[in-house]
Write an enzyme that holds these catalytic residues in place. Structure first.
Site, PDB file in Angstrom:
ATOM      1  N   ARG A  62      -2.873  -7.609  12.467  1.00 21.85           N
ATOM      2  CA  ARG A  62      -3.773  -8.743  12.436  1.00 21.85           C
ATOM      3  C   ARG A  62      -4.452  -8.760  13.859  1.00 21.85           C
ATOM      4  NH1 ARG A  62      -2.980 -13.806  13.579  1.00 21.85           N
ATOM      5  NH2 ARG A  62      -0.794 -14.005  12.427  1.00 21.85           N
ATOM      6  N   TYR A 115     -29.431 -13.244   3.956  1.00 21.88           N
ATOM      7  CA  TYR A 115     -28.312 -13.132   2.763  1.00 21.88           C
ATOM      8  C   TYR A 115     -27.803 -14.486   2.500  1.00 21.88           C
ATOM      9  CZ  TYR A 115     -24.306 -11.620   0.643  1.00 21.88           C
ATOM     10  OH  TYR A 115     -23.204 -11.286  -0.283  1.00 21.88           O
ATOM     11  N   ASP A 187     -28.317  -8.886  11.973  1.00 20.90           N
ATOM     12  CA  ASP A 187     -27.714  -8.390  10.761  1.00 20.90           C
ATOM     13  C   ASP A 187     -28.313  -7.205  10.330  1.00 20.90           C
ATOM     14  OD1 ASP A 187     -26.950  -7.581   8.164  1.00 20.90           O
ATOM     15  OD2 ASP A 187     -26.491  -9.689   7.440  1.00 20.90           O
ATOM     16  N   LYS A 212     -21.754  -1.827   2.431  1.00 24.42           N
ATOM     17  CA  LYS A 212     -22.910  -1.366   2.096  1.00 24.42           C
ATOM     18  C   LYS A 212     -23.070   0.107   2.685  1.00 24.42           C
ATOM     19  CE  LYS A 212     -23.352  -5.453   0.343  1.00 24.42           C
ATOM     20  NZ  LYS A 212     -23.883  -6.686   0.990  1.00 24.42           N
TER      21      LYS A 212
HETATM   22  C1  LIG Z   1     -23.705  -7.900   1.441  1.00 23.40           C
HETATM   23  C2  LIG Z   1     -24.464  -8.428   2.584  1.00 23.40           C
HETATM   24  C3  LIG Z   1     -23.704  -9.456   3.492  1.00 23.40           C
HETATM   25  C4  LIG Z   1     -22.246  -9.643   3.235  1.00 23.40           C
HETATM   26  O1  LIG Z   1     -21.385  -8.798   3.325  1.00 23.40           O
HETATM   27  P1  LIG Z   1     -19.927  -8.675   2.488  1.00 23.40           P
HETATM   28  O2  LIG Z   1     -19.294  -7.593   2.911  1.00 23.40           O
HETATM   29  O3  LIG Z   1     -20.224  -8.875   0.907  1.00 23.40           O
HETATM   30  O4  LIG Z   1     -19.172  -9.915   3.005  1.00 23.40           O
HETATM   31  C5  LIG Z   1     -24.474  -9.857   4.654  1.00 23.40           C
HETATM   32  N1  LIG Z   1     -25.362  -9.618   5.004  1.00 23.40           N
HETATM   33  C6  LIG Z   1     -26.101  -8.668   4.059  1.00 23.40           C
HETATM   34  C7  LIG Z   1     -27.719  -8.306   4.463  1.00 23.40           C
HETATM   35  C8  LIG Z   1     -25.671  -8.229   2.995  1.00 23.40           C
HETATM   36  O5  LIG Z   1     -26.477  -7.404   2.187  1.00 23.40           O
END
Ligand SMILES: *Cc1c(COP(=O)(O)O)cnc(C)c1O
Length: 398
Positions: A62, A115, A187, A212
């Site tokens: 952790r 998001y 982000d 992603k």
């Molecule tokens: C999918 C996504 C998230 C969240 O990510 P997770 O891995 O599903 O927790 C945050 N920001 C964007 C732009 C995303 O496409």
């Protein structure tokens, strides 16, 4: 054995080699999965040195783990950052980062097209702890400068935005925030560091749903934040408390995926461009949203701050909700699923997926019409994706 640091390597070399731990004992080329929750010590003194960070030995997963650290080094290098922390999901990264930076009475300014999970974090959770968020229009820098105030700790940006692919001018946004001492968090999920590196534009940190493009194979949930050490170190400490660390096996999948980031992104970019152009010329399409199109209102900015424009293309069909559903349901190659960034092409209809629970008026105001479709193009052959779209258009009209 670590990579020689004789010169500045290119993006692909870094993606393949940085952070990897070739095993000195066996010569194994690939970083092992250190599937262990705890590390043993030969003496109490050795344990004390590790716990008090006098040595860099791992203690407990952790806190840190060699496979996880390898993934962090790779992401830091790809984003041009000094440090990185990875998490069990994008939302774990975003929530830990935000909680690390604010206290009651602080203020956040964020783009409105965000998001969904991040909207919830700001509107429902942070508000309970006395942190207010003002949402602004992504494309309007003047709105940023009139909204940021002395207690604004964070300017939170997403560019390109989901699902209508608006852009935020990162350089200008960072200039405005700097005047007020606010930290700019971006982000960067939709662009990936291959297409855009926010730190180059003086933003402070870059966040990822590594689920992603970074991992890239629709097979792992992970998150990351990269930035200067003084920003990331407290987030790693907070990660011990909140517990959202990535597991070693997930870190290994992420490491493996990132080796081909450049190859995959080149194909996502090229599929994005070709399919956006195909859609723009299709008689059944009302409007296409893609930063790589000359008709995109911020195409000049896109060319300035991005190297490529990614695999997400949104468009509006000429038709109502039912025709749009018929189009989506008739796709065969494109899988119906609300994600992006993997090898497989996915499709979703924001009004029935990511934005389903939104008030219909609010939804329309946010530019999410009933006929909006989001394609998250994978890395299949573009001709095959186009023939899939073509047959679904025919069936939607029949
Ligand atoms: C999918 C996504 C998230 C969240 O990510 P997770 O891995 O599903 O927790 C945050 N920001 C964007 C732009 C995303 O496409």
């Amino acid at each position: 054995m670590i990579m020689p640091r004789a010169k500045q390597y290119g993006f692909s070399t870094k993606a393949v080699r940085t952070g990897e731990r070739t095993d000195p004992e066996t010569g194994a080329v690939v970083t092992p999965i250190y599937e262990t929750s705890v590390f043993a010590f030969t003496s109490t003194q050795q344990l004390i040195d590790a716990v008090s960070e006098k040595s860099s030995r791992d203690v407990y997963t952790r806190w840190s783990n060699p496979t996880i650290t390898a993934a962090e080094k790779k992401i830091a290098e790809l984003e041009g950052a000094a440090d990185c922390a990875v998490f069990s999901s994008g939302m774990a990264a975003i929530s830990t980062a935000i909680i690390s930076l604010v206290s009651p009475g602080d203020h956040i300014v964020s783009v409105r097209d965000l998001y969904g999970g991040t909207v919830g974090l700001f509107s429902d959770l942070m508000s309970r702890f006395g942190v207010r968020t003002t949402f602004i229009e992504a494309t309007n820098i003047d709105e940023i400068s009139s909204t940021v105030r002395s207690n604004t700790k964070i300017l939170f940006l997403e560019t390109p935005t989901n699902p209508t692919l608006k852009l935020v001018d990162l350089q200008k946004a960072a200039e405005v925030a700097a005047k007020h001492g606010a930290k700019v968090l971006v982000d960067n999920t939709f662009a990936s560091p291959y297409n855009q590196q926010p730190l180059q534009f003086n933003c402070h940190a870059t966040l990822h749903s590594a689920t992603k493009y970074l991992a890239g194979h629709n097979d792992v949930t992970a998150g990351a934040i990269a930035g200067p050490r003084e920003l990331i170190e407290p987030m790693k400490k907070l990660r011990r408390t909140l517990g959202g660390v990535l597991d070693p096996h997930g870190a290994w999948l992420l490491l493996r995926g990132m080796k081909t980031l450049a190859l995959r992104m080149a194909q996502h970019n090229s599929n994005g461009q070709q399919i956006a152009e195909y859609l723009e010329n299709h008689p059944n399409v009302e409007k296409v949203y893609y930063p790589g199109l000359r008709t995109h209102p911020q195409h000049t900015l896109a060319k300035r701050q991005m190297k490529g424009f990614g695999g997400v293309v949104s468009f509006e069909l000429k038709g109502d909700l039912n025709q749009t559903m018929r189009f989506v349901d008739n796709l065969k190659l494109a899988l119906l699923g609300p994600s992006l960034g993997g090898a497989e092409t996915l499709v979703s209809q924001p009004s029935t997926a990511s934005h389903y629970f939104m008030d219909p008026d609010e939804r329309r105001k946010a530019g999410i019409s009933d006929s909006l479709v989001r394609l998250s193009l994978g890395i299949e052959d573009p001709e095959d994706i186009i023939s899939d779209l073509a047959q679904a258009f025919d069936k939607a009209n029949a």
